[in-house]
Design an enzyme around this catalytic site. Structure first.
Site, short mmCIF file in Angstrom:
data_model
loop_
_atom_site.label_atom_id
_atom_site.label_comp_id
_atom_site.label_asym_id
_atom_site.label_seq_id
_atom_site.Cartn_x
_atom_site.Cartn_y
_atom_site.Cartn_z
N CYS D 115 0.91 -1.17 -0.04
CA CYS D 115 0.08 0.04 -0.04
C CYS D 115 0.90 1.20 0.02
CB CYS D 115 -0.73 0.02 1.18
SG CYS D 115 -1.90 1.62 1.49
N CYS D 118 -0.77 4.45 2.09
CA CYS D 118 -0.52 4.40 3.76
C CYS D 118 -0.04 3.21 3.88
CB CYS D 118 -1.89 4.84 4.17
SG CYS D 118 -3.44 4.11 3.59
N SER D 119 -0.69 2.09 4.67
CA SER D 119 -0.47 0.89 4.78
C SER D 119 -1.45 -0.14 4.96
CB SER D 119 0.56 0.64 6.12
OG SER D 119 1.70 1.65 5.97
#
Lengths: 219, 213, 219, 213
Positions: D115, D118-119
């Site tokens: 991602c 973001c994560s």
């Protein structure tokens, strides 16, 4: 390199730090004056301006954003001296090499002012090839760059602009950062702000960049 | 000699990041000590450089050049044609002005100088660049939203004035020639030079005022 | 927003921090576990997932690069609570509000596991408009984005790709970050690595992104 | 209610940057104190969440799903068709898996999940994401030089294998189904699940080994 140094157009930064950022040289921090002077006096064998700049580009990205400007220079000079084998990491950790060579000669103020005047170095080089573009011609910048060090910023990739001026042939930074001496034609290329940033930009406005011929293709 | 090895440079920087104290004054002191020990610099020489930029090389030079461009039309032509050559008439040639270009503000055009990739600046005629010029904020924003940046400097441009941003991506350096303010018709060059602000020669100041002189 | 969070393809970073970055939840720092739990239990009125993400994007860029992940979350929760007026900057400085409301109920482990199961929220929304693109169709992403919060990364702007899948209509983050509830068609779009990165990339490789219809135009 | 004002958010973050101590543990302690005082969380409740993710919600869930996909062809079809639905057969539905997509490695394709913005991560089947997954290094490099990234994880891909990187830019989450290793033909689901590494379900591990079971 699409590195952290390539800041043009990056969003999310706050107000320009005008307050406290407007000091004259005489009024900046002593360590900053010292770093400026170190940069002015020190010669590191074989370092080109492009290798110097690329060195700063390879700093730890978080440091690049948070370090004061001359603190970046300091990190870079240490890197350059380490890379050249002039000092070791152990020397850096200790803060001393443990011995001392013959001291460097100290220039006087007069020497310094003469050196400044002699520093108006030209980056122009002879060129057999005729320029590929003429003022007024439309050009497009490359969408992708294959180079560790380049002076075509990311915000101006794959965009159409117009040749404003031809400056003859200048040393190509992509080669200079590799220690190679090669010149290609240099142009000032004018871009409409709306072509760079979309319809939010003011159509009256332009941004002009100085770009080498290998960065450009016919539009 | 340098390795010219990009990955090696990055690795050395990561090691320095790990090993060095965070205080910049201590870091610069370390660099100075090592450079002195290696015979690369001398402390007295460093003092001479500091004196040169504190007292002699600074934006007053640029201001003199601008003032003459206001009073001497032939000089202005020479300056616009080849600024590197023109500043030699003052003995101002030097660091980072081997390729200098003067750009002039008009009623309908405003010029703004930035270096987005590092912080290039015409040292020998403007001295050291201000800290804001080297800030990430200025470098990021000047090309994308120059009017907002100018507003923070107190310069509110009407839509009738176009902004020409110059991003110093090569070894050309730029000097903005601001407009001469009204009410200075009988002033001499020195008096004119006194009202030319450093920022007006970068483009973050526009309307110079006769009163300031 | 072309912010610091938009890291895809940025160069200059070092090795992946695998060592020490591979710990299970039980073995991470206590403050990290605490922050995860705070995030799990806390509801901040009216906060959408997109406003939460955009909040992190608006962090001080140097902090964004240097803060540990959960330290960013911490900064963001403080920002969200400040923005909502739940706490004041003075409270943050003191580390206490100075008074205490009725304590929150404490969920048991069973409650927590039930909450996890109920959290499989769908982001799909009804849509009258038929999809503009079909799987297999070529599309091009927008070159410029006019949005504070967007999920079209910079590395995939103005690039041609192919529709792989249509997922129906999903909530559009650009609107969600403004507190508005609006859905548009969502697609997985497959890009050749060479179209994204130039000829240095391996022609066998692809990168697929999930992109909303307003980010796309016919190729 | 939120202001949804981007500039206000940035200004609050700059103030926090100025006022808060740098130690993250202290910062989180401050947040917890304020949230408890405002009745938003309870310390015992936080403990329950920590226990849930330490003991119950974690990558063993994903490993069970993968093991079944190896032994039950019909489940594998359901998983590939709609993974959000298929994981309900285990009761594993939950946080960030409302839209889950399973992608399968083959002899000629390798899948890698990242991602970049973001994560994003499928928490309810893989638990907390590893720190490296959230690192700027992984997020920056996985899309641009996946083969170099994989090599750092010990995965050397021949040119005959293509890399399919999935950048989780929307609310879809991804689960990689690694290949079943040879020599496990007579293993049961539990024994198979024990050799499915977390990283193999993200794509930073490829060749699972029968020995590990």
């Amino acid at each position: 390199m699409d590195g952290i140094h390539d800041l043009g157009g990056m969003e999310g930064f706050g107000p320009i730090p005008i307050e406290g950022g407007d000091a004259d040289f005489a009024d900046i921090e002593a360590w900053e004056q010292r770093m400026w002077a170190l940069n002015s006096q020190m010669q590191v064998d074989g370092v080109t301006i492009d290798w110097f700049r690329h060195g700063i580009e390879r700093m730890v990205p978080a440091d690049y954003l948070s370090f004061a400007y001359f603190n970046k220079w300091c990190a870079n000079y240490l890197m350059l001296l380490l890379d050249n084998g002039v000092i070791s990491m152990e020397d850096v950790r200790r803060g001393t090499t443990g011995d001392r060579s013959a001291p460097a000669p100290a220039p006087t103020l007069g020497d310094v002012l003469a050196t400044v005047r002699k520093s108006n170095r030209s980056f122009a080089v002879d060129q057999e090839q005729p320029p590929a573009f003429m003022p007024g011609e439309p050009v497009r910048t490359l969408a992708h760059i294959r180079s560790d060090h380049t002076r075509l910023p990311r915000y101006a990739r794959g965009v159409e602009g117009t040749i404003l001026t031809h400056h003859g042939s200048h040393l190509l930074p992509d080669e200079g950062a590799k220690g190679r001496h090669a010149g290609t034609h240099l142009y000032s290329v004018c871009f409409k702000a709306t072509d760079l940033w979309g319809s939010d930009a003011n159509p009256r406005d332009t941004v002009t960049l100085d770009l080498w011929e290998p960065y450009l293709v016919p539009a | 000699m340098p390795s010219f090895d990009s990955e090696k440079a990055a690795e050395l920087h990561r090691e320095l990041h790990t090993h060095l104290p965070s205080d910049p004054a201590l870091r610069v002191k370390t660099l100075e000590s090592l450079a002195v020990e290696r015979g690369l610099v001398s402390p007295d020489g460093l003092d001479a450089w500091i004196e040169a930029y504190s007292e002699h090389v600074g934006p007053k030079r640029g201001a003199q050049v601008v003032a003459r461009s206001w009073t001497d039309p032939e000089f202005r032509q020479r300056l616009l044609a080849d600024a590197s050559q023109a500043i030699k008439e003052f003995g101002f040639e030097g660091s980072a002005t081997g390729h200098l270009k003067a750009v002039e503000n008009t009623e309908t055009e405003h010029n703004l100088i930035v270096c987005t990739l590092c912080s290039c600046y015409p040292f020998s005629i403007l001295g050291l660049s201000p800290a804001w010029y080297k800030s990430v904020e200025y470098r990021a924003r000047a090309v994308r939203e120059p009017r907002k940046v100018l507003a923070e400097f107190g310069v509110d441009l009407p839509d009738s004035v176009g902004v020409r941003v110059w991003d110093s991506t090569a070894e050309l350096r730029y000097l903005v020639i601001p407009q001469r303010p009204a009410g200075t018709e009988d002033w001499n060059e020195d008096r004119l030079a006194a009202i030319v602000s450093r920022n007006s020669m970068i483009g973050t100041d526009r309307d110079l005022r006769a009163e300031a002189g």
